[in-house]
Design an enzyme around this catalytic site. Structure first.
Site, PDB file in Angstrom:
ATOM      1  N   HIS A 193       0.832  -1.200   0.000  1.00 34.12           N
ATOM      2  CA  HIS A 193       0.000   0.000   0.000  1.00 34.12           C
ATOM      3  C   HIS A 193       0.869   1.253   0.000  1.00 34.12           C
ATOM      4  CE1 HIS A 193      -2.896   2.896   1.959  1.00 34.12           C
ATOM      5  NE2 HIS A 193      -3.617   2.410   0.962  1.00 34.12           N
ATOM      6  N   HIS A 235      -0.325  10.669  -2.521  1.00 33.20           N
ATOM      7  CA  HIS A 235      -1.591  10.380  -1.852  1.00 33.20           C
ATOM      8  C   HIS A 235      -2.350  11.630  -1.416  1.00 33.20           C
ATOM      9  CE1 HIS A 235      -4.186   9.443   1.645  1.00 33.20           C
ATOM     10  NE2 HIS A 235      -4.494   8.375   0.931  1.00 33.20           N
TER      11      HIS A 235
END
Length: 197
Positions: free
Chosen positions: A6, A48
């Site tokens: 991730h 992100h």
């Protein structure tokens, strides 16, 4: 089962950087999850947050910087002993990892990137091992409009069971809730609906 790194091995290396992705694979992951948004001058990059503040030595919004400006920023995150890396472009990422026998989860973090992301996925030939995801339903809906064959996943709060019909209506394949929100019953309900979890 897919074990996604991730944002790469984001607990150990600067998240969403090439070093983090390599480390994730070296640690045994068979998939990579990452996030795509666009720079001020229109380049797709992997990052992100909306702003640089949390994991870099910079501040401000990604969309307010050109690629050249972003390339000067150090991505630090949880790195040991002052190690840092740089923000990669989506193209740099695909050049490095598209040939590996792994799965990809590409999260759309901004509107208007859908067409370019789908185009680049096809350019590098990874459409059969990629799921395009987002918390924004309109983003994944747009992906399906661009390419009905592209696999999409809906990132949801809760177990996702109340979004089954919505996702099925656009031909979606995968519900992506947080693991802690799931029960055996909710997993079974999603699978019974023909969805990946």
């Amino acid at each position: 089962m897919i074990n996604y790194a991730h944002r790469g091995a984001s607990e150990y290396a600067p998240e969403n950087t090439l070093s983090s992705f390599y480390l994730g694979l070296l640690q045994g992951a068979n998939g990579i999850e990452t996030d795509v948004q666009r720079t001020k001058d229109g380049v797709l990059v992997l990052f992100h947050d909306n702003t640089l503040d949390r994991v870099t030595d910079g501040t401000g919004k990604i969309q307010d910087y050109t690629l050249a400006e972003l390339k000067k920023v150090k991505v630090i995150g949880n790195s040991p002993r002052g190690f840092y890396d740089r923000i990669p472009t989506f193209r740099e990422f695909l050049e490095a990892f598209s040939e590996y026998d792994i799965q990809f989860a590409i999260e759309l973090k901004a509107a208007g990137v859908e067409e370019d992301v789908v185009e680049m996925i096809h350019e590098f030939g990874i459409e059969n091992k990629t799921t395009v995801t987002s918390f924004k339903f309109e983003y994944i809906k747009k992906v399906k409009e661009i390419d009905p064959g592209m696999r999409i996943g809906y990132l949801v709060k809760g177990d996702g069971c109340d979004h089954i019909e919505e996702l099925q209506k656009i031909g979606g394949e995968e519900m992506a809730p947080k693991a802690e929100d799931m029960s055996e019953e909710s997993v079974a309900a999603l699978r019974d609906a023909g969805l990946g979890v």
